[in-house]
Design an enzyme around this catalytic site. Structure first.
Site, PDB file in Angstrom:
ATOM      1  N   SER A  83       8.600  16.131  12.235  1.00  0.00           N
ATOM      2  CA  SER A  83       7.733  16.346  11.956  1.00  0.00           C
ATOM      3  C   SER A  83       7.034  17.619  12.008  1.00  0.00           C
ATOM      4  CB  SER A  83       6.977  16.115  14.118  1.00  0.00           C
ATOM      5  OG  SER A  83       6.975  14.389  13.374  1.00  0.00           O
TER       6      SER A  83
ATOM      7  N   ARG B  88       1.117  -1.242  -0.501  1.00  0.00           N
ATOM      8  CA  ARG B  88       0.010   0.374   0.341  1.00  0.00           C
ATOM      9  C   ARG B  88       1.060   1.608  -0.313  1.00  0.00           C
ATOM     10  NH1 ARG B  88       0.286   3.898   3.249  1.00  0.00           N
ATOM     11  NH2 ARG B  88      -0.350   2.345   4.755  1.00  0.00           N
TER      12      ARG B  88
ATOM     13  N   PHE C 184       8.986  10.951  -2.682  1.00  0.00           N
ATOM     14  CA  PHE C 184       8.386  12.068  -1.874  1.00  0.00           C
ATOM     15  C   PHE C 184       9.279  12.814  -1.681  1.00  0.00           C
ATOM     16  CE2 PHE C 184       6.085  14.815   0.453  1.00  0.00           C
ATOM     17  CZ  PHE C 184       5.196  15.453   0.245  1.00  0.00           C
TER      18      PHE C 184
ATOM     19  N   GLU D  22       3.818   9.768   8.385  1.00  0.00           N
ATOM     20  CA  GLU D  22       2.876  10.649   7.628  1.00  0.00           C
ATOM     21  C   GLU D  22       1.903  11.748   8.700  1.00  0.00           C
ATOM     22  OE1 GLU D  22       2.356  11.903   4.478  1.00  0.00           O
ATOM     23  OE2 GLU D  22       3.532   9.549   3.523  1.00  0.00           O
TER      24      GLU D  22
END
Length: 394
Positions: free
Chosen positions: A142, A94, A133, A373
């Protein structure tokens, strides 16, 4: 045997025929092509590259982008169901698809020129080209606003210098979407996106060593030393930190669905194992209260997560979805999947540590998904800020 799914509240009744057909197509492909090989690739720490052309041919890559660029043009619920079924196999599968579509193809579509779209989107959609990316840096995860990668104009070219870390697909990518500051290092508004072909002088990618999670995924460090790209490689529509954050919202949406798939795999493995594992007087452990409670908790949390992402997908298709709502879904569903994987591993006992079972592999993978993410804690702060209207006091 095709995976039977987990649908305690008859959510299929809320899907249209096309969404169900797409879900079932991916489910059958995963069972036929991915499940027989994924354990081997995980142990060998390799990504099954032979699957990439198949994913392209079946329309998984950038599936919710327009058909005019070679994509499937699906709605966002159908896209989410693809992510669900891919992560039911492995988070690494995924992740590949999510990065290719949400973090490479989406910024080209959203911020790129028509020439950039025509050049790259069909190739990326078919799997003929692979993208990565580059946002996270060794010292800025973060806090991407603190990035120190810079791009400086020199005539008709941009010169990029910097390093990116934890980059999925990095070592096998043909093109990298690199985010860099074009102004002073304290000028967050100067962040722009660049298309950097990985064969350019000064660009290098090396595999991340020592991973204990996402072993069937390509994770890399990128280094850019005086990498020159033509002015045309700038994503002209990008500007400021909001641009890469828009990309992350797309990826987090897919992750919210993918986590449900991993949890479904662990739940189904637990039920099947518990019904066949005999203990003491020959009674299946599925008849013991402690295991029934485990299974009931998993089923409850999966069902709640399914309802959450389905509503989120409908809002995304309506254009009413907010990034903070994606944070809630990513935070809740990944945490839920982590708990399901842990409980499944425990239900399986000693067998739960073997590669022939999926739960411990999912458990390890999901610890990375919990972090990337936007970490669980960062999403907590996003929600707290949105709910109260006040930033958290450090």
């Amino acid at each position: 045997m095709t995976f039977e799914g987990v649908d305690y509240f008859n959510l299929d009744a809320l899907l249209d025929e096309e969404e169900i057909a797409i879900r079932d197509l991916v489910r059958e492909w995963v069972d036929r092509e991915v499940m027989p090989i994924i354990g081997h690739h995980y142990i060998e720490r390799t990504f099954p590259r032979e699957l990439i052309p198949q994913m392209g041919e079946l329309g998984f890559l950038g599936a919710n982008l327009p058909e005019e660029y070679g994509c499937a043009g699906l709605n966002n619920v159908a896209y989410g169901l693809i992510m669900q079924e891919l992560e039911r196999a492995d988070s690494g599968i995924r992740s590949f698809c999510s990065v290719q579509g949400a973090l490479v193809m989406y910024p080209i579509f959203a911020f790129g020129s028509e020439d950039q779209k025509r050049e790259w989107l069909p190739r990326l959609a078919s799997g003929d080209a692979v993208g990565c990316f580059g946002l996270t840096e060794p010292d800025f995860g973060s806090n991407p606003a603190g990035m120190i990668t810079r791009a400086v104009e020199d005539g008709d070219e941009w010169v990029l210098n910097g390093a990116k870390m934890w980059i999925t697909n990095g070592s096998m990518a043909d093109v990298a979407v690199i985010w860099a500051k074009t102004g002073d290092l304290d000028d967050v508004g100067s962040i722009r996106g660049f298309l950097v072909e990985t064969g350019r002088d000064g660009f290098s990618a090396s595999d991340q060593k020592g991973k204990l999670s996402l072993l069937a995924s390509d994770t890399s460090e990128l280094v850019l030393q005086d990498v020159r790209v033509p002015r045309a490689n700038l994503l002209l529509g990008s500007g400021g930190l909001k641009s890469p954050l828009k990309c992350l919202t797309q990826a987090r949406y897919g992750i919210s669905w993918g986590a449900v798939g991993a949890a479904m795999a662990c739940y189904r493995e637990s039920v099947d194992y518990a019904k066949n594992r005999l203990q003491f007087d020959g009674t299946p452990i599925a008849q013991t209260q402690i295991q029934q409670v485990r299974i009931a908790d998993m089923l409850t949390e999966i069902t709640k997560a399914q309802l959450l992402v389905l509503r989120l997908g409908r809002m995304k298709d309506e254009g009413t979805m907010r990034p903070q709502q994606v944070s809630l879904a990513k935070r809740n569903n990944v945490d839920m999947a982590c708990e399901c994987a842990r409980e499944a591993r425990r239900l399986l006992g000693a067998n739960g540590i073997l590669a022939e079972y999926a739960s411990m592999r999912h458990m390890a993978n999901l610890e990375s998904v919990y972090t990337y993410e936007g970490t669980h804690d960062i999403h907590s702060l996003i929600l707290g800020h949105d709910a109260t209207g006040l930033p958290a006091y450090n």
